[in-house]
Design an enzyme around this catalytic site. Structure first.
Site, PDB file in Angstrom:
ATOM      1  CG  HIS A 160      -3.794  -3.588   2.841  1.00  0.00           C
ATOM      2  ND1 HIS A 160      -2.795  -3.246   3.725  1.00  0.00           N
ATOM      3  CD2 HIS A 160      -4.386  -2.429   2.479  1.00  0.00           C
ATOM      4  CE1 HIS A 160      -2.799  -1.933   3.904  1.00  0.00           C
ATOM      5  NE2 HIS A 160      -3.755  -1.415   3.153  1.00  0.00           N
ATOM      6  CB  CYS A 167      -0.991  -0.030   1.160  1.00  0.00           C
ATOM      7  SG  CYS A 167      -2.377   1.125   0.970  1.00  0.00           S
ATOM      8  CD  GLU A 217      -1.945  -6.601   5.057  1.00  0.00           C
ATOM      9  OE1 GLU A 217      -2.230  -5.454   5.439  1.00  0.00           O
ATOM     10  OE2 GLU A 217      -1.346  -6.838   3.983  1.00  0.00           O
TER      11      GLU A 217
END
Length: 201
Positions: free
Chosen positions: A181, A79, A183
């Site tokens: 992202h 990001c 994750e």
């Protein structure tokens, strides 16, 4: 070991948890010396470009990041972390970045809602190790108001469209950036983080 750089602007715990779930050894650190001990590192990021660069400078992390990148260690920017890799940003002014990649960071300028929040498709631009395991048009989770205008299209691995076509994944040798992202991107993110882990010697 993967060092997750802590400069006060990132989903550190969620990134750390995602790596550990893949049996990838990692540590959260703001110590520049630890980058030299690590096999790879991640620059996460949530927040403003200028604040992030100021904090990286204050913590003496700028030179450590550049030197380790030059050593060929895999480095992943997430990001804002990806945006920091580029030459400069026009987020509330004009600010210099790490200049690991060529291009600028600009704000969305269209009628769609900003920030861009939610799931969006990844359009593969080329084949590479990072995206080998991805199917066509997989979805990833984005949260951002600014995007990269790259000077070299060959650095773009995947594109995304949100009123304008912009880079979702970039790579130049050992330097990799993801505007979304991983994750928070479910199985797609897992595959990408696994591929990053496989780059580590």
């Amino acid at each position: 070991m993967i060092a997750i750089i802590d400069y006060g602007a990132g989903n550190l715990k969620s990134v750390n948890h995602a790596l550990k779930s893949l049996s990838l050894e990692s540590e959260i650190t703001s110590n520049p010396d630890h980058l030299f001990d690590a096999n790879a590192f991640i620059l996460p990021g949530v927040g403003a470009f200028r604040d992030a660069m100021d904090e990286l400078t204050r913590l003496n992390l700028v030179d450590a990041i550049k030197e380790n990148a030059q050593l060929g260690k895999p480095i992943l920017g997430i990001c804002l972390g990806m945006q920091l890799f580029f030459e400069k940003s026009y987020e509330h002014g004009e600010w210099k970045g790490l200049h690991l990649l060529e291009g600028e960071v600009v704000r969305f300028n269209h009628d769609l809602k900003v920030p861009h929040i939610g799931w969006n498709q990844l359009e593969k631009a080329t084949t590479c190790r990072i995206t080998d395991k991805l199917a066509e048009n997989e979805y990833a989770y984005f949260v951002h108001s600014y995007y990269v205008l790259p000077k070299k299209k060959e650095d773009v691995i995947c594109w995304t469209n949100y009123g304008v076509k912009f880079p979702a994944i970039v790579q130049k040798d050992n330097i990799i950036g993801m505007q979304f992202h991983p994750e928070k991107s479910g199985e797609t993110g897992v595959k990408l983080l696994q591929a990053f882990g496989e780059m580590i010697k």
